[in-house]
Design an enzyme around this catalytic site. Structure first.
Site, PDB file in Angstrom:
ATOM      1  N   GLU A 164       0.798  -1.222   0.000  1.00 60.33           N
ATOM      2  CA  GLU A 164       0.000   0.000   0.000  1.00 60.33           C
ATOM      3  C   GLU A 164       0.830   1.271   0.000  1.00 60.33           C
ATOM      4  O   GLU A 164       0.273   2.368   0.012  1.00 60.33           O
ATOM      5  CB  GLU A 164      -0.913   0.039   1.241  1.00 60.33           C
ATOM      6  CG  GLU A 164      -1.826  -1.154   1.407  1.00 60.33           C
ATOM      7  CD  GLU A 164      -2.705  -1.023   2.640  1.00 60.33           C
ATOM      8  OE1 GLU A 164      -3.323   0.039   2.834  1.00 60.33           O
ATOM      9  OE2 GLU A 164      -2.749  -1.995   3.420  1.00 60.33           O
ATOM     10  N   ARG A 165       2.138   1.142  -0.022  1.00 58.97           N
ATOM     11  CA  ARG A 165       2.987   2.332   0.136  1.00 58.97           C
ATOM     12  C   ARG A 165       4.124   2.310  -0.879  1.00 58.97           C
ATOM     13  O   ARG A 165       4.445   1.277  -1.461  1.00 58.97           O
ATOM     14  CB  ARG A 165       3.580   2.382   1.549  1.00 58.97           C
ATOM     15  CG  ARG A 165       2.532   2.473   2.641  1.00 58.97           C
ATOM     16  CD  ARG A 165       3.152   2.313   4.019  1.00 58.97           C
ATOM     17  NE  ARG A 165       4.072   3.390   4.332  1.00 58.97           N
ATOM     18  CZ  ARG A 165       3.693   4.566   4.840  1.00 58.97           C
ATOM     19  NH1 ARG A 165       2.424   4.785   5.097  1.00 58.97           N
ATOM     20  NH2 ARG A 165       4.574   5.496   5.100  1.00 58.97           N
TER      21      ARG A 165
END
Length: 311
Positions: A164-165
């Site tokens: 997610e990053r």
């Protein structure tokens, strides 16, 4: 290139599509004619969720993701963060081994989840991806490490990708393939799972998922108003689900939802889930069940008990 889904905005066209899906895909049914699915969840980020052994002993869960291996890449040694459960740096997570074994004895698959919503991780080269695969194989799967394994002796069943990053990286595909090849080489099944966001395509994982290496995909239908379930206008959710199941060659797809209103936007009340949402997603032969995020929230709401046996 992202394909626009504006045509799905037409309710009449959507109804035609849904009707065709119902004809093309026969659900998997049990002895009583009901579609059978399972419940997956995440464990490891809140002390209130209790012990891993206790969660699996309830008989409600099919798969538990231990999260997260949230530090890797950019020259950093890989590191697990299980918040207040234990500290792997001080060999304080060896007790997780007993939980893994107990879960597996109860028929529950246990995954190591890499990434997560927090942490510092990235893959910027093929070398980093291969090194991380080697580390995971030797420290969490079936290899042998010269240093103490973070969870002790017990191997997990596979690896969950919850990225997610950071910047987009093509090297997660290489990581997945390396883990898969390790399993084939040593005659050990390494399950690969993923938790992409619901808006298709996912910036981080879609390329990896196109390889066909992934067994289970729990699409996160929360924290994204474009595709999370909205009872007043469910077409965004429905078109997203259809896009995922028809675009990605995974074995099974799970509906990822928050287990409480505190866990994120997109919470669906259990009664609404069973009356409005499950009848739609169960039309697909690739439907696998529901992923609840996460166990600490489920403990507070008892969501899994309310839907157990109904998914």
């Amino acid at each position: 290139m992202e394909i626009q889904l504006s045509s799905f905005a037409s309710s009449s066209f959507l109804l035609i599509i849904l009707g065709l899906v119902g004809c093309l895909f026969e659900p998997t049914t049990g002895r009583h004619g009901r579609v059978h699915g399972g419940i997956a969840t995440y464990w490891g980020q809140n002390i209130r969720e209790g012990r891993l052994t206790t969660a699996c002993a309830t008989g409600k869960f099919q798969i538990v993701n231990i999260g997260f291996l949230s530090t890797f890449g950019d020259g950093q040694p890989p590191q697990v963060n299980l918040t207040r459960h234990c500290n792997p740096i001080c060999n304080g997570c060896w007790n997780v081994s007993a939980g893994i074994v107990n879960c597996q004895n109860d028929g529950v698959k246990v995954m190591l989840s890499i990434g997560g919503p927090h942490g510092n991780y990235s893959l910027s080269s093929a070398a980093e991806a291969l090194d991380l695969a080697d580390y995971i194989w030797n420290n969490f799967l079936y290899g042998h490490s010269t240093s103490p394994r973070p969870f002790g002796y017990a191997p997990v069943d596979g690896v969950d990708f919850r990225i997610e990053r950071g910047e987009f990286s093509p090297y997660y595909t290489l990581l997945a393939r390396r883990l898969h090849d390790y399993g084939r080489q040593w005659g050990r099944k390494v399950y690969l799972t993923a938790a992409p966001r619901c808006h298709f395509p996912d910036n981080y994982l879609t390329q990896s998922l196109h390889t066909g290496l992934f067994d289970y995909v729990w699409v996160r239908f929360f924290d994204d108003q474009k595709c999370q379930y909205n009872s007043g206008n469910p077409s965004g959710f429905q078109s997203s689900w259809m896009r995922w199941i028809h675009s990605i060659p995974a074995r099974k797809f799970y509906l990822g939802i928050p287990a409480s209103e505190e866990a994120g936007e997109g919470y669906v009340a259990p009664s609404v889930l069973m009356r409005k949402v499950l009848p739609f997603v169960k039309r697909s032969a690739s439907y696998g069940g529901v992923m609840l995020f996460d166990l600490s929230n489920d403990v507070q709401t008892n969501y899994s008990s309310l839907i157990s046996g109904r998914v």
